[in-house]
Scaffold this active site. Structure first.
Site, PDB file in Angstrom:
ATOM      1  N   ASP A 150      11.181 -15.028  -7.544  1.00  0.00           N
ATOM      2  CA  ASP A 150      10.321 -13.906  -7.918  1.00  0.00           C
ATOM      3  C   ASP A 150       9.006 -13.950  -7.142  1.00  0.00           C
ATOM      4  OD1 ASP A 150       9.656 -11.634  -9.320  1.00  0.00           O
ATOM      5  OD2 ASP A 150       8.892 -12.708 -11.062  1.00  0.00           O
ATOM      6  N   ASN A 161       8.166 -11.749  -4.314  1.00  0.00           N
ATOM      7  CA  ASN A 161       8.147 -11.240  -2.938  1.00  0.00           C
ATOM      8  C   ASN A 161       7.247 -10.006  -2.792  1.00  0.00           C
ATOM      9  OD1 ASN A 161       9.991 -13.197  -2.136  1.00  0.00           O
ATOM     10  ND2 ASN A 161      11.760 -11.856  -2.403  1.00  0.00           N
ATOM     11  N   GLY A 162       7.380  -9.083  -3.727  1.00  0.00           N
ATOM     12  CA  GLY A 162       6.610  -7.849  -3.632  1.00  0.00           C
ATOM     13  C   GLY A 162       5.117  -8.098  -3.752  1.00  0.00           C
ATOM     14  N   ARG A 174       6.447  -3.820   0.194  1.00  0.00           N
ATOM     15  CA  ARG A 174       7.213  -4.818  -0.563  1.00  0.00           C
ATOM     16  C   ARG A 174       8.346  -5.427   0.263  1.00  0.00           C
ATOM     17  NH1 ARG A 174       6.864  -5.151  -6.004  1.00  0.00           N
ATOM     18  NH2 ARG A 174       9.094  -5.567  -6.163  1.00  0.00           N
ATOM     19  N   HIS A 182      10.116  -9.269   0.927  1.00  0.00           N
ATOM     20  CA  HIS A 182      11.522  -9.646   0.772  1.00  0.00           C
ATOM     21  C   HIS A 182      12.042 -10.345   2.029  1.00  0.00           C
ATOM     22  CE1 HIS A 182      11.801  -7.789  -3.077  1.00  0.00           C
ATOM     23  NE2 HIS A 182      11.620  -6.556  -2.631  1.00  0.00           N
ATOM     24  N   SER A 190      19.463  -8.190  -9.126  1.00  0.00           N
ATOM     25  CA  SER A 190      20.007  -8.080 -10.474  1.00  0.00           C
ATOM     26  C   SER A 190      20.605  -6.696 -10.732  1.00  0.00           C
ATOM     27  CB  SER A 190      18.911  -8.362 -11.513  1.00  0.00           C
ATOM     28  OG  SER A 190      18.065  -7.244 -11.656  1.00  0.00           O
ATOM     29  N   ASN A 217      17.888  -4.217 -10.921  1.00  0.00           N
ATOM     30  CA  ASN A 217      17.095  -3.898  -9.735  1.00  0.00           C
ATOM     31  C   ASN A 217      17.424  -2.538  -9.129  1.00  0.00           C
ATOM     32  OD1 ASN A 217      16.845  -7.329  -8.492  1.00  0.00           O
ATOM     33  ND2 ASN A 217      15.494  -6.181  -9.836  1.00  0.00           N
ATOM     34  N   ARG A 268      14.683   0.218  -9.060  1.00  0.00           N
ATOM     35  CA  ARG A 268      13.591   0.267  -8.099  1.00  0.00           C
ATOM     36  C   ARG A 268      13.738   1.509  -7.207  1.00  0.00           C
ATOM     37  NH1 ARG A 268      12.514  -6.082  -6.356  1.00  0.00           N
ATOM     38  NH2 ARG A 268      12.343  -6.869  -8.506  1.00  0.00           N
ATOM     39  N   ARG A 303      11.803 -20.676 -11.995  1.00  0.00           N
ATOM     40  CA  ARG A 303      11.360 -19.307 -11.721  1.00  0.00           C
ATOM     41  C   ARG A 303       9.984 -19.376 -11.071  1.00  0.00           C
ATOM     42  NH1 ARG A 303      12.036 -13.693 -14.701  1.00  0.00           N
ATOM     43  NH2 ARG A 303      10.791 -12.448 -13.263  1.00  0.00           N
TER      44      ARG A 303
END
Length: 241
Positions: A19, A21-22, A32, A36, A64, A67, A70, A187
């Site tokens: 978690d 990246n953005g 963003r 990634h 996921s 996701n 988005r 995480r």
């Protein structure tokens, strides 16, 4: 750290929710997707670190089932990134003894990506140094639902009876049925949620939530988190003697 320092006390199977990246990109005034791409490059470093750190199995949460909510631009960019990652990294993964598996529902993924996934699994099938599992269009509840449907079909066809159904039976229908359960789930980014990741398999996993954003999660920090795991007492519900 000595090469065999993690071999006896460390986790054999580590799962990571990658978690941040953005936010990493936004802090730099970039889109963003820039984050990634940086996160994808970090994957290689962590995979390469696994043998020396005693990690045999690494499972990473790439995309996921949630996701898809988005923006269309971000989702399309991620799908392109996944295709490029497979094409770019395939040779190194093969040469470095990495066996790659993908878990998740492939129905919604585009045909070219699924073909690349199938090919990479086949090309690395004889490797055994590291087992890298990539969760792509994956959700824990979705996985258990799909497993329950397959289990119900087996009962419907008369190949199983309801009396034969237990936790071990259901586990055989999960995407991860050939893998051991994770010992440690990490995480990154400071969020303290499991986000529908490996719900069934992580029943007795240890969790580590770190503030570092994924593109900044280095081999050294990975080693530190594994060292923390080595100091924990795992009782699996029992009382120490």
């Amino acid at each position: 750290m000595p090469k065999d320092a993690r071999a006896t006390s460390g986790p054999a199977h580590v799962a990571i929710i990658m978690d941040g990246n953005g936010r990493w990109a936004q802090k730099r005034g970039r889109p963003r997707l820039f984050g990634h791409h940086a996160g994808a490059r970090r994957v290689r470093e962590i995979v390469e670190a696994c043998p020396d750190l005693g990690v045999k199995y690494l499972t990473i949460f790439a995309f996921s089932t949630e996701n898809w909510k988005r923006t269309q631009t971000e989702v399309a960019g991620l799908m392109s990134l996944f295709r490029k990652y497979i094409e770019r990294e395939a040779k190194a993964l093969i040469q470095n003894g990495v066996r790659v598996r993908f878990i998740g529902d492939r129905i919604r993924l585009d045909e070219k990506l699924v073909t690349l996934m199938d090919e990479l699994e086949l090309l690395t099938a004889s490797n055994d140094l590291i087992h890298l599992t990539i969760a792509l269009n994956y959700g824990g509840r979705d996985e258990v639902t799909r497993a329950a449907k397959r289990l119900a079909f087996e009962i419907e066809q008369g190949r199983l009876t309801h009396d034969e159904v237990d936790a071990e039976t259901l586990s055989r229908f999960l995407d991860t049925h050939v893998l051991p359960d994770p010992d440690l789930v990490i995480r990154t980014s400071g969020e303290a949620r499991i986000s529908n990741f490996l719900l069934w398999q992580s029943a007795y996993a240890e969790y580590e939530f770190v503030d570092t954003l994924w593109p900044d999660f280095t081999r050294a920090e990975f080693a530190r988190v594994l060292a923390n795991y080595g100091g924990r007492e795992r009782r699996f519900g029992a009382v120490p003697a």
